[in-house]
Motif scaffolding. Sequence first.
Motif, PDB file in Angstrom:
ATOM      1  N   ILE A   1      35.046  36.992  39.999  1.00 54.97           N
ATOM      2  CA  ILE A   1      35.989  35.881  39.834  1.00 54.97           C
ATOM      3  C   ILE A   1      35.360  34.574  40.324  1.00 54.97           C
ATOM      4  CG2 ILE A   1      38.104  37.273  39.877  1.00 54.97           C
ATOM      5  CD1 ILE A   1      38.382  36.525  42.875  1.00 54.97           C
TER       6      ILE A   1
ATOM      7  N   ALA B   1      37.103  36.783  33.716  1.00 58.58           N
ATOM      8  CA  ALA B   1      36.897  36.933  35.162  1.00 58.58           C
ATOM      9  C   ALA B   1      37.819  38.011  35.698  1.00 58.58           C
ATOM     10  CB  ALA B   1      37.213  35.611  35.880  1.00 58.58           C
ATOM     11  N   GLY B   2      37.327  38.775  36.646  1.00 58.97           N
ATOM     12  CA  GLY B   2      38.167  39.752  37.329  1.00 58.97           C
ATOM     13  C   GLY B   2      38.429  40.997  36.502  1.00 58.97           C
TER      14      GLY B   2
ATOM     15  N   ASP C   1      45.352  39.225  31.627  1.00 60.46           N
ATOM     16  CA  ASP C   1      44.252  39.123  30.660  1.00 60.46           C
ATOM     17  C   ASP C   1      44.479  40.137  29.540  1.00 60.46           C
ATOM     18  OD1 ASP C   1      42.570  37.099  31.406  1.00 60.46           O
ATOM     19  OD2 ASP C   1      41.381  38.324  32.778  1.00 60.46           O
TER      20      ASP C   1
ATOM     21  N   ALA D   1      36.353  42.977  41.314  1.00 60.67           N
ATOM     22  CA  ALA D   1      37.116  41.797  41.744  1.00 60.67           C
ATOM     23  C   ALA D   1      38.433  41.663  40.992  1.00 60.67           C
ATOM     24  CB  ALA D   1      36.273  40.544  41.518  1.00 60.67           C
ATOM     25  N   CYS D   2      39.426  41.201  41.732  1.00 60.84           N
ATOM     26  CA  CYS D   2      40.733  40.871  41.155  1.00 60.84           C
ATOM     27  C   CYS D   2      41.321  39.794  42.060  1.00 60.84           C
ATOM     28  CB  CYS D   2      41.621  42.111  41.114  1.00 60.84           C
ATOM     29  SG  CYS D   2      43.240  41.772  40.421  1.00 60.84           S
ATOM     30  N   ALA D   3      41.651  38.645  41.483  1.00 56.62           N
ATOM     31  CA  ALA D   3      42.041  37.502  42.319  1.00 56.62           C
ATOM     32  C   ALA D   3      43.261  37.810  43.184  1.00 56.62           C
ATOM     33  CB  ALA D   3      42.296  36.273  41.441  1.00 56.62           C
ATOM     34  N   LEU D   4      44.244  38.521  42.627  1.00 51.91           N
ATOM     35  CA  LEU D   4      45.464  38.725  43.424  1.00 51.91           C
ATOM     36  C   LEU D   4      45.191  39.623  44.628  1.00 51.91           C
ATOM     37  CD1 LEU D   4      47.709  41.440  43.076  1.00 51.91           C
ATOM     38  CD2 LEU D   4      47.050  40.918  40.761  1.00 51.91           C
TER      39      LEU D   4
ATOM     40  N   PHE E   1      51.603  34.491  35.678  1.00 55.16           N
ATOM     41  CA  PHE E   1      51.857  33.044  35.606  1.00 55.16           C
ATOM     42  C   PHE E   1      53.351  32.783  35.467  1.00 55.16           C
ATOM     43  CE2 PHE E   1      47.474  33.409  34.220  1.00 55.16           C
ATOM     44  CZ  PHE E   1      46.868  32.323  34.832  1.00 55.16           C
TER      45      PHE E   1
ATOM     46  N   ALA F   1      45.757  30.418  47.874  1.00 55.70           N
ATOM     47  CA  ALA F   1      44.337  30.780  47.904  1.00 55.70           C
ATOM     48  C   ALA F   1      43.674  30.073  46.727  1.00 55.70           C
ATOM     49  CB  ALA F   1      44.174  32.285  47.777  1.00 55.70           C
ATOM     50  N   ARG F   2      42.694  29.239  47.030  1.00 54.18           N
ATOM     51  CA  ARG F   2      42.062  28.414  45.996  1.00 54.18           C
ATOM     52  C   ARG F   2      40.579  28.758  45.881  1.00 54.18           C
ATOM     53  NH1 ARG F   2      39.622  23.105  45.535  1.00 54.18           N
ATOM     54  NH2 ARG F   2      39.299  23.055  47.768  1.00 54.18           N
TER      55      ARG F   2
ATOM     56  N   LYS G   1      34.236  31.321  45.724  1.00 55.14           N
ATOM     57  CA  LYS G   1      33.380  30.201  45.288  1.00 55.14           C
ATOM     58  C   LYS G   1      33.081  29.272  46.464  1.00 55.14           C
ATOM     59  CE  LYS G   1      35.820  30.256  40.889  1.00 55.14           C
ATOM     60  NZ  LYS G   1      36.496  29.465  39.894  1.00 55.14           N
TER      61      LYS G   1
ATOM     62  N   GLU H   1      41.124  27.084  40.812  1.00 56.89           N
ATOM     63  CA  GLU H   1      42.051  28.145  40.424  1.00 56.89           C
ATOM     64  C   GLU H   1      42.835  28.609  41.642  1.00 56.89           C
ATOM     65  OE1 GLU H   1      40.463  30.659  37.011  1.00 56.89           O
ATOM     66  OE2 GLU H   1      38.835  30.660  38.471  1.00 56.89           O
TER      67      GLU H   1
ATOM     68  N   VAL I   1      45.821  31.269  43.587  1.00 53.40           N
ATOM     69  CA  VAL I   1      46.788  32.358  43.713  1.00 53.40           C
ATOM     70  C   VAL I   1      47.835  31.844  44.703  1.00 53.40           C
ATOM     71  CG1 VAL I   1      47.216  34.761  44.328  1.00 53.40           C
ATOM     72  CG2 VAL I   1      45.017  34.110  43.337  1.00 53.40           C
TER      73      VAL I   1
HETATM   74  N1  SAM Z   1      41.963  39.103  35.399  1.00 50.70           N
HETATM   75  C1  SAM Z   1      41.882  38.146  36.460  1.00 50.70           C
HETATM   76  C2  SAM Z   1      41.968  38.859  37.808  1.00 50.70           C
HETATM   77  O1  SAM Z   1      41.644  40.038  37.880  1.00 50.70           O
HETATM   78  O2  SAM Z   1      42.340  38.228  38.794  1.00 50.70           O
HETATM   79  C3  SAM Z   1      42.910  37.049  36.299  1.00 50.70           C
HETATM   80  C4  SAM Z   1      42.815  36.311  35.009  1.00 50.70           C
HETATM   81  S1  SAM Z   1      43.979  35.047  34.809  1.00 50.70           S
HETATM   82  C5  SAM Z   1      43.766  34.574  33.145  1.00 50.70           C
HETATM   83  C6  SAM Z   1      43.222  33.665  35.617  1.00 50.70           C
HETATM   84  C7  SAM Z   1      43.987  33.253  36.868  1.00 50.70           C
HETATM   85  O3  SAM Z   1      43.599  34.110  37.945  1.00 50.70           O
HETATM   86  C8  SAM Z   1      43.671  31.850  37.332  1.00 50.70           C
HETATM   87  O4  SAM Z   1      44.475  30.878  36.680  1.00 50.70           O
HETATM   88  C9  SAM Z   1      43.991  31.944  38.802  1.00 50.70           C
HETATM   89  O5  SAM Z   1      45.384  31.858  39.008  1.00 50.70           O
HETATM   90  C10 SAM Z   1      43.535  33.365  39.136  1.00 50.70           C
HETATM   91  N2  SAM Z   1      42.138  33.329  39.563  1.00 50.70           N
HETATM   92  C11 SAM Z   1      41.053  33.799  38.902  1.00 50.70           C
HETATM   93  N3  SAM Z   1      39.931  33.573  39.624  1.00 50.70           N
HETATM   94  C12 SAM Z   1      40.329  32.967  40.765  1.00 50.70           C
HETATM   95  C13 SAM Z   1      39.651  32.475  41.906  1.00 50.70           C
HETATM   96  N4  SAM Z   1      38.333  32.542  42.004  1.00 50.70           N
HETATM   97  N5  SAM Z   1      40.377  31.916  42.901  1.00 50.70           N
HETATM   98  C14 SAM Z   1      41.705  31.822  42.810  1.00 50.70           C
HETATM   99  N6  SAM Z   1      42.408  32.253  41.756  1.00 50.70           N
HETATM  100  C15 SAM Z   1      41.729  32.820  40.735  1.00 50.70           C
END
Ligand code: SAM
Length: 287
Positions: free
Chosen positions: A16, A88-89, A95, A117-120, A139, A189-190, A194, A221, A223
């Motif tokens: 991610i 990503a993720g 997705d 990886a998974c953002a949540l 979302f 979480a931003r 990264k 991005e 959470v």
């Molecule tokens: N499949 C992905 C996952 O496993 O987390 C999520 C995909 S979704 C289309 C993209 C959203 O995930 C972003 O708008 C943001 O809310 C969150 N996200 C993805 N990467 C992130 C990161 N590095 N930091 C914070 N939030 C992230």
Amino acid sequence: MSDSSSGSLYVVATPIGNLDDLTPRAARVLSEVALVAAEDTRHSARLLRHLGLHRPLLSLHEHNEAARVAQLDARLAEGEDIALISDAGTPLISDPGFVLVRELRARGRRVIPIPGACALVAALSAAGLPTDRFLFEGFLPARSAARRTRLEALAEREETLVFYESPHRIRDTLADIGVVLGQRHLVLARELTKAYETFLEGSAGALTTRMEQDPNQARGEFVVMLAGAESRQVAATVIEGEALLGALLDEGMGVKQAAGVAARLLGGARKVWYARAQALKEARQSH
Ligand code: SAM
């Protein structure tokens, strides 16, 4: 039953942000499959190039996913293995991929997760909010009226609430959270994994002020995690407790003694009741 001569679909998590988060197993699978189905082939081509891999890519996104099922199923029937990745993720988590996985399973194909990886999950693991139960909502709706309606529907949920949000909507979403849920504790979480990874916490109002002071905090991005509603039982005890403390203080009892009585009668930590009694006393003195 899956047919052992047919290939498997590997659902592969990719980073991610930090490319080191690709697991060795994911790299191996991506190097071995006949085909990689990807949400955005140009984006994924860059990841594969970085890994030194040159696998054929096929686009699979929400608009063509249903149409791709038969095509990918035919490849699996020929014994080829296929990987599914997203930008990503973890695929399927906000997705594409759900339709494909459901349909292939229904046809008896093997679907194998390659976790990563998974953002949540990353966000929750470091936020300091309860994780024994949480509600992932993906979302929120893009339009404010629909977003507020959704938040109202969630207002009584006691689990930690988790949302994904994009930079162009984060301020509006915070504003609506403030309107619907007031001072509810929130962790943002931003840019996880990264260079500018940041965790901010406070009320929606406080975080909005923070973003006004430092616009960089609204970039990237997000959470969004919200503390769940206080349970009705806890809330009722607090209300009962305030009434009891109020009455005891009115009778001239000291803060410490009143806290002791409340803790004995209603349960909970004496320290917490002391803080409440002290706050109540101060509030009364200032009026
Ligand atoms: N499949 C992905 C996952 O496993 O987390 C999520 C995909 S979704 C289309 C993209 C959203 O995930 C972003 O708008 C943001 O809310 C969150 N996200 C993805 N990467 C992130 C990161 N590095 N930091 C914070 N939030 C992230």
